[in-house]
Design an enzyme around this catalytic site. Structure first.
Site, mmCIF file in Angstrom:
data_model
loop_
_atom_site.group_PDB
_atom_site.id
_atom_site.type_symbol
_atom_site.label_atom_id
_atom_site.label_comp_id
_atom_site.label_asym_id
_atom_site.label_seq_id
_atom_site.Cartn_x
_atom_site.Cartn_y
_atom_site.Cartn_z
ATOM 1 N N MET A 13 -57.271 43.175 62.934
ATOM 2 C CA MET A 13 -58.682 43.128 63.317
ATOM 3 C C MET A 13 -58.966 41.938 64.218
ATOM 4 O O MET A 13 -59.763 42.034 65.161
ATOM 5 C CB MET A 13 -59.567 43.063 62.073
ATOM 6 C CG MET A 13 -59.959 44.413 61.519
ATOM 7 S SD MET A 13 -60.740 45.502 62.734
ATOM 8 C CE MET A 13 -62.136 44.517 63.256
ATOM 9 N N GLU A 34 -55.418 30.416 61.940
ATOM 10 C CA GLU A 34 -54.375 31.223 61.322
ATOM 11 C C GLU A 34 -53.683 30.415 60.225
ATOM 12 O O GLU A 34 -53.864 29.199 60.126
ATOM 13 C CB GLU A 34 -53.349 31.693 62.358
ATOM 14 C CG GLU A 34 -53.617 33.091 62.908
ATOM 15 C CD GLU A 34 -53.625 34.173 61.839
ATOM 16 O OE1 GLU A 34 -53.099 33.926 60.728
ATOM 17 O OE2 GLU A 34 -54.166 35.257 62.088
ATOM 18 N N ALA A 114 -69.474 43.164 55.315
ATOM 19 C CA ALA A 114 -69.398 44.617 55.430
ATOM 20 C C ALA A 114 -67.951 45.041 55.205
ATOM 21 O O ALA A 114 -67.077 44.669 55.988
ATOM 22 C CB ALA A 114 -69.874 45.076 56.807
ATOM 23 N N PRO A 115 -67.667 45.787 54.149
ATOM 24 C CA PRO A 115 -66.310 46.299 53.961
ATOM 25 C C PRO A 115 -65.862 47.182 55.122
ATOM 26 O O PRO A 115 -64.669 47.374 55.340
ATOM 27 C CB PRO A 115 -66.414 47.114 52.666
ATOM 28 C CG PRO A 115 -67.608 46.580 51.967
ATOM 29 C CD PRO A 115 -68.558 46.179 53.048
ATOM 30 N N ASN A 116 -66.847 47.703 55.855
ATOM 31 C CA ASN A 116 -66.546 48.591 56.979
ATOM 32 C C ASN A 116 -67.624 48.389 58.043
ATOM 33 O O ASN A 116 -68.809 48.592 57.769
ATOM 34 C CB ASN A 116 -66.526 50.042 56.496
ATOM 35 C CG ASN A 116 -65.903 50.985 57.490
ATOM 36 O OD1 ASN A 116 -66.237 50.963 58.668
ATOM 37 N ND2 ASN A 116 -65.001 51.834 57.027
ATOM 38 N N PHE A 117 -67.220 47.995 59.252
ATOM 39 C CA PHE A 117 -68.182 47.717 60.317
ATOM 40 C C PHE A 117 -68.451 48.929 61.206
ATOM 41 O O PHE A 117 -69.139 48.802 62.217
ATOM 42 C CB PHE A 117 -67.696 46.542 61.170
ATOM 43 C CG PHE A 117 -68.032 45.202 60.580
ATOM 44 C CD1 PHE A 117 -69.227 44.580 60.882
ATOM 45 C CD2 PHE A 117 -67.160 44.577 59.705
ATOM 46 C CE1 PHE A 117 -69.557 43.351 60.332
ATOM 47 C CE2 PHE A 117 -67.467 43.345 59.147
ATOM 48 C CZ PHE A 117 -68.675 42.730 59.466
ATOM 49 N N HIS A 147 -55.754 55.190 53.603
ATOM 50 C CA HIS A 147 -55.495 54.078 54.513
ATOM 51 C C HIS A 147 -53.991 53.915 54.731
ATOM 52 O O HIS A 147 -53.184 54.520 54.019
ATOM 53 C CB HIS A 147 -56.069 52.768 53.963
ATOM 54 C CG HIS A 147 -57.558 52.677 54.062
ATOM 55 N ND1 HIS A 147 -58.400 53.231 53.125
ATOM 56 C CD2 HIS A 147 -58.361 52.108 54.998
ATOM 57 C CE1 HIS A 147 -59.657 53.000 53.465
ATOM 58 N NE2 HIS A 147 -59.662 52.323 54.596
ATOM 59 N N LYS A 151 -52.106 48.443 53.450
ATOM 60 C CA LYS A 151 -53.379 47.960 52.901
ATOM 61 C C LYS A 151 -53.175 47.564 51.443
ATOM 62 O O LYS A 151 -52.632 48.329 50.647
ATOM 63 C CB LYS A 151 -54.463 49.031 53.015
ATOM 64 C CG LYS A 151 -55.837 48.547 52.559
ATOM 65 C CD LYS A 151 -56.919 49.553 52.894
ATOM 66 C CE LYS A 151 -58.284 49.108 52.384
ATOM 67 N NZ LYS A 151 -58.711 47.812 52.968
ATOM 68 N N GLY A 157 -62.512 48.598 49.924
ATOM 69 C CA GLY A 157 -63.830 47.995 49.766
ATOM 70 C C GLY A 157 -64.943 48.963 50.115
ATOM 71 O O GLY A 157 -66.007 48.972 49.480
#
Length: 239
Positions: A13, A34, A114-117, A147, A151, A157
Site C-alpha cells: 500500500m 520503514e 478505515a479497514p478499507n479505503f 484475500h 494477509k 478488518g
C-alpha cells in the site's frame, strides 16, 4: 501544500500511495518511515528521506499516513496526538485495547481509521444495512471474504467492521464469516442474505490497490479541514 509522511512506505500500500501522491500538485511527500534494517532506509522519498522513526521526520508535517502494523500505529498515533498532526491509517488486526488507544487520540487530533479505503465498500455497507432491515429476521446472513495468502489477519478488518455493523442493525449476536486466503487476491467481500426460495448476494471486488490509494488521497484532502475526532470512510464520502 499538504505535507505528508508515509509510514510503511515500501510496502504494497505504501508504494501505491507514494505513486499517487507524487502526481498531485497540492501534496508534498516530505519523508517516509520503514522498519530498522530495511534496505530502503536512507533512500530519498519526496523532499525527504526514509528513516526508521516517525519522530525523525515530523517537523512541519500536516498528515501522517500509516500502513505499518498495529504496534507501530499505536505508537505513532500517540506521537501525532502529542504534536497535533492529523493521522490516517488502514491497518487492521488491532486488539480491543489498541483500537481504544486510537479512538482516544481522536480527542486531540483528527484520526481516520478505515479497514478499507475503497469507496465501493462504504456503499456496500450502506446497502447491506438497508437490506438487513428490509429483509428482517427470516433471512440468514453470512459473509465470505477472500484475500491473498500473505494477509495475516482473518477475518479481515473489513469483514469485522461489516459484521459488527450488521449485528447492530439486526440485533444478532453473531454473523458467520468464512475467510479464504489464496493466491494474490487483493480483496473480495460477499454478503449473503438467504431466505425461503431466494438468495440475495452483495459483492465487492477490489481489482487494484490503486482503489485504496485513491481513498487515502481523498482522506488526506478531507482530514486537514476537520476538528479533532475519530472518523471513517463514511464520514469522508458524506452519505
Amino acid at each position: 501544500m499538504i505535507r505528508v509522511v508515509i509510514v510503511g512506505c515500501a510496502g504494497r500500500m505504501g508504494c501505491e500511495i507514494k505513486r499517487l501522491l507524487s502526481q498531485q500538485s497540492d501534496i508534498e511527500v516530505v519523508g517516509g518511515v520503514e522498519a530498522p534494517g530495511h534496505p530502503q532506509i536512507g533512500a530519498p522519498l519526496g523532499s525527504g528521506t526514509i528513516v526508521t522513526e516517525l519522530s525523525a521526520c515530523l517537523t512541519s508535517v500536516d498528515v501522517v499516513v500509516d500502513f505499518s502494523n498495529p504496534v507501530t500505529v499505536v505508537k505513532n498515533v500517540n506521537l501525532c496526538a502529542e504534536g497535533g498532526t492529523s493521522f490516517i491509517t488502514g491497518v487492521t488486526g488491532f486488539s480491543a485495547e489498541q483500537l481504544r488507544t486510537i479512538r482516544d487520540a481522536g480527542r486531540k487530533i483528527p484520526v481516520v481509521w478505515a479497514p478499507n479505503f475503497a469507496r465501493g465498500i462504504a456503499v456496500l455497507s450502506r446497502i447491506a444495512m438497508q437490506a438487513a432491515q428490509l429483509l428482517g429476521d427470516e433471512y440468514d446472513i453470512h459473509l465470505i471474504e477472500i484475500h491473498h495468502k500473505k494477509k495475516k489477519d482473518a477475518p479481515s478488518g473489513t469483514a469485522r467492521q461489516l459484521t459488527e455493523e450488521l449485528q447492530v442493525v439486526t440485533g444478532r449476536t453473531e454473523i458467520p464469516v468464512v475467510s479464504i486466503r489464496t493466491g494474490d487476491v487483493i480483496g473480495e467481500h460477499q454478503i449473503i442474505f438467504g431466505g425461503a426460495g431466494e438468495r440475495l448476494e452483495l459483492i465487492h471486488k477490489a481489482e487494484s490497490r490503486s482503489t485504496f490509494a485513491a481513498g487515502v488521497l481523498a482522506a488526506i484532502r478531507w482530514i486537514i479541514k476537520q476538528p479533532a475526532g475519530f472518523y471513517s470512510m463514511t464520514d469522508i464520502i458524506n452519505f
